[in-house]
Design a protein around this motif. Structure first.
Motif, PDB file in Angstrom:
ATOM      1  N   HIS A  38       0.853  -1.186   0.000  1.00 40.17           N
ATOM      2  CA  HIS A  38       0.000   0.000   0.000  1.00 40.17           C
ATOM      3  C   HIS A  38       0.889   1.236   0.000  1.00 40.17           C
ATOM      4  O   HIS A  38       2.021   1.196   0.488  1.00 40.17           O
ATOM      5  CB  HIS A  38      -0.908   0.022   1.237  1.00 40.17           C
ATOM      6  CG  HIS A  38      -1.762  -1.200   1.362  1.00 40.17           C
ATOM      7  ND1 HIS A  38      -1.905  -1.914   2.535  1.00 40.17           N
ATOM      8  CD2 HIS A  38      -2.517  -1.851   0.440  1.00 40.17           C
ATOM      9  CE1 HIS A  38      -2.710  -2.933   2.338  1.00 40.17           C
ATOM     10  NE2 HIS A  38      -3.085  -2.923   1.073  1.00 40.17           N
ATOM     11  N   LEU A 131      -4.224   1.604 -15.292  1.00 37.54           N
ATOM     12  CA  LEU A 131      -3.725   1.124 -14.001  1.00 37.54           C
ATOM     13  C   LEU A 131      -4.350   1.906 -12.857  1.00 37.54           C
ATOM     14  O   LEU A 131      -4.767   1.340 -11.842  1.00 37.54           O
ATOM     15  CB  LEU A 131      -2.193   1.251 -13.940  1.00 37.54           C
ATOM     16  CG  LEU A 131      -1.346   0.167 -14.596  1.00 37.54           C
ATOM     17  CD1 LEU A 131       0.136   0.540 -14.495  1.00 37.54           C
ATOM     18  CD2 LEU A 131      -1.594  -1.182 -13.941  1.00 37.54           C
ATOM     19  N   SER A 132      -4.411   3.217 -13.025  1.00 40.51           N
ATOM     20  CA  SER A 132      -4.990   4.070 -11.990  1.00 40.51           C
ATOM     21  C   SER A 132      -6.479   3.790 -11.810  1.00 40.51           C
ATOM     22  O   SER A 132      -6.981   3.741 -10.682  1.00 40.51           O
ATOM     23  CB  SER A 132      -4.761   5.548 -12.332  1.00 40.51           C
ATOM     24  OG  SER A 132      -5.379   6.389 -11.382  1.00 40.51           O
ATOM     25  N   HIS A 134      -8.150   0.969 -12.407  1.00 38.13           N
ATOM     26  CA  HIS A 134      -8.357  -0.313 -11.728  1.00 38.13           C
ATOM     27  C   HIS A 134      -8.001  -0.226 -10.246  1.00 38.13           C
ATOM     28  O   HIS A 134      -8.550  -0.977  -9.436  1.00 38.13           O
ATOM     29  CB  HIS A 134      -7.520  -1.404 -12.405  1.00 38.13           C
ATOM     30  CG  HIS A 134      -7.972  -1.725 -13.798  1.00 38.13           C
ATOM     31  ND1 HIS A 134      -9.287  -1.950 -14.118  1.00 38.13           N
ATOM     32  CD2 HIS A 134      -7.286  -1.836 -14.966  1.00 38.13           C
ATOM     33  CE1 HIS A 134      -9.397  -2.206 -15.409  1.00 38.13           C
ATOM     34  NE2 HIS A 134      -8.200  -2.130 -15.954  1.00 38.13           N
ATOM     35  N   HIS A 135      -7.100   0.678  -9.908  1.00 41.47           N
ATOM     36  CA  HIS A 135      -6.716   0.849  -8.502  1.00 41.47           C
ATOM     37  C   HIS A 135      -7.766   1.619  -7.715  1.00 41.47           C
ATOM     38  O   HIS A 135      -7.836   1.508  -6.492  1.00 41.47           O
ATOM     39  CB  HIS A 135      -5.364   1.590  -8.432  1.00 41.47           C
ATOM     40  CG  HIS A 135      -4.801   1.682  -7.053  1.00 41.47           C
ATOM     41  ND1 HIS A 135      -4.253   0.597  -6.402  1.00 41.47           N
ATOM     42  CD2 HIS A 135      -4.705   2.729  -6.188  1.00 41.47           C
ATOM     43  CE1 HIS A 135      -3.834   0.978  -5.199  1.00 41.47           C
ATOM     44  NE2 HIS A 135      -4.098   2.258  -5.054  1.00 41.47           N
ATOM     45  N   ASN A 136      -8.595   2.400  -8.402  1.00 43.44           N
ATOM     46  CA  ASN A 136      -9.521   3.302  -7.712  1.00 43.44           C
ATOM     47  C   ASN A 136     -11.000   3.007  -7.900  1.00 43.44           C
ATOM     48  O   ASN A 136     -11.831   3.551  -7.159  1.00 43.44           O
ATOM     49  CB  ASN A 136      -9.264   4.744  -8.178  1.00 43.44           C
ATOM     50  CG  ASN A 136      -7.982   5.314  -7.622  1.00 43.44           C
ATOM     51  OD1 ASN A 136      -7.892   5.641  -6.446  1.00 43.44           O
ATOM     52  ND2 ASN A 136      -6.967   5.422  -8.463  1.00 43.44           N
ATOM     53  N   GLU A 309      -0.291   8.484 -11.006  1.00 44.65           N
ATOM     54  CA  GLU A 309      -0.486   7.347 -10.117  1.00 44.65           C
ATOM     55  C   GLU A 309      -0.185   6.051 -10.848  1.00 44.65           C
ATOM     56  O   GLU A 309       0.377   5.112 -10.259  1.00 44.65           O
ATOM     57  CB  GLU A 309      -1.914   7.326  -9.582  1.00 44.65           C
ATOM     58  CG  GLU A 309      -2.132   6.206  -8.565  1.00 44.65           C
ATOM     59  CD  GLU A 309      -3.569   6.103  -8.101  1.00 44.65           C
ATOM     60  OE1 GLU A 309      -3.815   6.279  -6.900  1.00 44.65           O
ATOM     61  OE2 GLU A 309      -4.445   5.845  -8.942  1.00 44.65           O
ATOM     62  N   LEU A 313       2.255   2.938  -9.658  1.00 42.44           N
ATOM     63  CA  LEU A 313       1.838   1.537  -9.626  1.00 42.44           C
ATOM     64  C   LEU A 313       2.736   0.679 -10.518  1.00 42.44           C
ATOM     65  O   LEU A 313       3.109  -0.443 -10.148  1.00 42.44           O
ATOM     66  CB  LEU A 313       0.376   1.424 -10.079  1.00 42.44           C
ATOM     67  CG  LEU A 313      -0.654   2.043  -9.131  1.00 42.44           C
ATOM     68  CD1 LEU A 313      -2.007   2.157  -9.820  1.00 42.44           C
ATOM     69  CD2 LEU A 313      -0.782   1.221  -7.850  1.00 42.44           C
ATOM     70  N   GLN A 317       5.202  -2.396  -9.375  1.00 39.48           N
ATOM     71  CA  GLN A 317       5.184  -3.718 -10.005  1.00 39.48           C
ATOM     72  C   GLN A 317       6.588  -4.152 -10.399  1.00 39.48           C
ATOM     73  O   GLN A 317       7.002  -5.294 -10.144  1.00 39.48           O
ATOM     74  CB  GLN A 317       4.275  -3.697 -11.234  1.00 39.48           C
ATOM     75  CG  GLN A 317       2.788  -3.593 -10.927  1.00 39.48           C
ATOM     76  CD  GLN A 317       1.945  -3.481 -12.187  1.00 39.48           C
ATOM     77  OE1 GLN A 317       2.471  -3.423 -13.298  1.00 39.48           O
ATOM     78  NE2 GLN A 317       0.641  -3.455 -12.024  1.00 39.48           N
ATOM     79  N   GLU A 326      -2.495  -7.847 -10.132  1.00 39.18           N
ATOM     80  CA  GLU A 326      -3.175  -7.522  -8.882  1.00 39.18           C
ATOM     81  C   GLU A 326      -4.654  -7.890  -8.966  1.00 39.18           C
ATOM     82  O   GLU A 326      -5.333  -7.618  -9.938  1.00 39.18           O
ATOM     83  CB  GLU A 326      -3.039  -6.017  -8.611  1.00 39.18           C
ATOM     84  CG  GLU A 326      -3.613  -5.568  -7.289  1.00 39.18           C
ATOM     85  CD  GLU A 326      -3.554  -4.057  -7.124  1.00 39.18           C
ATOM     86  OE1 GLU A 326      -3.835  -3.566  -6.030  1.00 39.18           O
ATOM     87  OE2 GLU A 326      -3.263  -3.367  -8.118  1.00 39.18           O
ATOM     88  N   ARG A 329      -9.786  -4.990  -6.461  1.00 37.04           N
ATOM     89  CA  ARG A 329      -9.955  -4.502  -5.103  1.00 37.04           C
ATOM     90  C   ARG A 329     -11.410  -4.645  -4.677  1.00 37.04           C
ATOM     91  O   ARG A 329     -12.321  -4.650  -5.490  1.00 37.04           O
ATOM     92  CB  ARG A 329      -9.505  -3.048  -4.995  1.00 37.04           C
ATOM     93  CG  ARG A 329      -8.031  -2.846  -5.291  1.00 37.04           C
ATOM     94  CD  ARG A 329      -7.646  -1.396  -5.130  1.00 37.04           C
ATOM     95  NE  ARG A 329      -7.610  -0.985  -3.741  1.00 37.04           N
ATOM     96  CZ  ARG A 329      -7.534   0.284  -3.334  1.00 37.04           C
ATOM     97  NH1 ARG A 329      -7.535   1.247  -4.229  1.00 37.04           N
ATOM     98  NH2 ARG A 329      -7.488   0.588  -2.065  1.00 37.04           N
ATOM     99  N   SER A 334     -11.126  -3.016   1.794  1.00 38.77           N
ATOM    100  CA  SER A 334     -10.543  -1.682   1.932  1.00 38.77           C
ATOM    101  C   SER A 334     -11.000  -1.014   3.220  1.00 38.77           C
ATOM    102  O   SER A 334     -10.204  -0.403   3.943  1.00 38.77           O
ATOM    103  CB  SER A 334     -10.933  -0.831   0.721  1.00 38.77           C
ATOM    104  OG  SER A 334     -10.436   0.481   0.841  1.00 38.77           O
TER     105      SER A 334
END
Length: 522
Positions: A38, A131-132, A134-136, A309, A313, A317, A326, A329, A334
């Motif tokens: 994280h 990437l950003s 999928h992270h958010n 961001e 990420l 990686q 990954e 999420r 979370s």
């Protein structure tokens, strides 16, 4: 003597920095990564250097623009190194890609700052934006679009879940389009018509909008965040950020119609609009409008992070700090991670949620509630006591502030504000119109906070001893009475008292009288 060699050394957190050199602005983000993969942001520096100023007409990065860029990059380098961060990535996008004096610019930056710049293609920009996203955002089993609007280009992705269908970069950036088409003040209708025609032709040729409609468009970049800020101001809302904010297409059309009639100096006064973007916002908004029309979606979701961001990420990686594949999420995990970081009482919080979820369907009819109500209640139940992390006194208010400023995955700014208010009123005073946090909510959200907050407050009272004494409940609404039967082993008088003493908001919200009985189970 103490064997110092045998004493385990505390691992120093990894600090990484990434710099994104765009056509309009340069962004530098510095993060600290923990052992679980994280990260938390330590610094996020932005400089509006207008590197692509005049590039459309001349083909060259001008000397003043180069000097502004070097000044910003020198400052960002010092900030990154001062924070003890490794500068993991420095990328340049559209402006540097197409500049005829690109190599000269790269050499000048290297001489002045020591930075080696990687000039990346538009498709790689799109992958970083993905990437950003999928992270958010939780986008599993949805077909959706992504658009990152920069100064020189727009990167567009159409995907279903994690499967990418289309990835493309088009020379349709806000600065490029403004310099090419928009010259009068106020704008001439003929200029706007010509701009729209050009955008439509490019999007159609690229195949954007073919196939089924998308559920939503997720947008990043300055145009998108400014759209979010203006709509937030237009609605009279005041959330902590526009990250994950949701905007309707109709609201964009309304704003666009109003902005097109104004002169530049009048646009400078528009609430929520960064004055430095007043000259290029129209081109970016028209592009957004056309994208939503082509994709046949009515919802725009704002990603306040984007490419920078994505760079972080990607760097994580490459260093094995997170897996390249990954897993998607999950909002619940979370929430639990955030609660754990605040050292919450897990057993009590889970018990409160379990009891609250039993009460919810008994008092809010199915046709008046949806799955999201249960999820908001669960999030608030898990987080309601995290204010203990600061102190017991006023911990309900501490919980409100911790939640309000948290980055809760899967929840919009509006939903985060609701969760914070639910936690705020799990004890002590009931919601009042003179409470700033409550008054800022829309009327329908105030009603939701009263009702779901009343359920949470009651459920908290049912675990007064924090030992899970109540093993089950039977909740039935009978006219203007809600009969609550507590089941469990042994004496349940404390839990009965807790329900009676904390049932005030519940009774007021639903207009009922609470009747509590107990039944001992074998």
């Amino acid at each position: 003597m103490i064997d110092t060699e045998a004493t385990p050394r505390e691992l120093k957190p990894t600090r990484l920095a990434a710099i994104d050199i765009g056509t309009n602005s340069i962004r530098c983000i510095v993060v600290e990564v923990d052992q679980q993969g994280h990260f938390r942001v330590l610094d996020d520096e932005k400089a509006m250097v207008r590197l692509g100023e005049g590039l459309t007409n001349t083909g060259f990065i001008s000397e003043p623009a180069r000097d502004r860029a070097i000044d910003a990059l020198q400052r960002m380098t010092k900030i990154s190194l001062g924070l003890g961060a490794e500068i993991a990535a420095v990328v340049a996008t559209s402006a540097v890609r197409k500049a005829l004096n690109r190599n000269q610019f790269l050499r000048s930056v290297k001489t002045a700052t020591g930075l080696e710049i990687d000039v990346i293609p538009g498709t790689e920009e799109a992958e970083l934006a993905s990437l950003s996203v999928h992270h958010n955002f939780a986008m599993e089993q949805q077909r959706y679009g992504m658009a990152d609007i920069g100064g020189g280009s727009v990167e567009i992705v159409i995907a279903t879940g994690r499967h990418t269908e289309t990835i493309i970069s088009l020379e349709l950036g806000a600065v490029f389009l403004t310099e090419k088409f928009l010259h009068s003040d106020p704008l001439e209708p003929a200029e706007l018509k010509q701009l729209r025609k050009y955008i439509r032709k490019k999007l159609k040729k690229a195949g954007i909008g073919e196939g089924l409609p998308v559920s939503c468009l997720i947008g990043s970049g300055g145009t998108m965040t400014n759209i979010g800020s203006m709509v937030m101001a237009m609605r009279g809302e005041q959330y902590e950020s526009v990250h994950r904010y949701e905007v309707l297409h109709s609201e964009i059309i309304h704003l666009l119609s109003m902005l097109c009639r104004k002169r530049h100096k009048e646009r400078l006064q528009i609430p929520g609009l960064n004055p430095q973007r007043a000259d290029i916002i129209l081109a970016g908004m028209i592009l957004t409008d056309e994208l939503m029309r082509r994709c046949r979606t009515n919802q725009l979701r704002i990603n306040g992070q984007g490419i920078r961001e994505g760079l972080i990420l990607q760097a994580m990686q490459k260093r094995g700090l997170i897996s390249a594949s990954e897993q998607p999420r999950d909002w619940r995990n979370s929430i639990l991670e955030f609660a754990s970081s605040c050292r919450f009482d897990k057993l009590h919080s889970l018990q409160v949620n379990q009891l609250a979820q039993k009460i919810l369907p008994a008092v809010i009819p199915e046709h008046h509630r949806n799955q999201r109500h249960a999820e908001l209640l669960e999030a608030a139940a898990l987080l309601h006591d995290i204010g203990y992390f600061i102190s017991y006194d006023r911990h309900h208010k501490h919980s409100y502030h911790l939640i309000r400023h948290a980055n809760l995955f899967g929840f919009t700014p509006r939903e985060r504000e609701i969760i914070a208010n639910l936690a705020r009123y799990h004890r002590k005073g009931k919601p009042k119109k003179n409470h700033d946090n409550f008054a800022a909510l829309a009327p329908e959200d105030q009603k939701l906070v009263r009702e779901i907050g009343g359920i949470l407050r009651l459920a908290d009272g049912l675990d007064r001893r924090r030992n899970g004494q109540v093993t089950d409940i039977i909740c039935q609404r009978q006219g203007h009475t809600v009969a609550l039967t507590l089941l469990g082993q042994g004496d349940l008088s404390v839990e009965s008292y807790g329900a009676q003493s904390k049932g005030d908001l519940f009774e007021a919200a639903f207009g009922v009288k609470l009747s509590v009985t107990t039944r001992e189970t074998a």
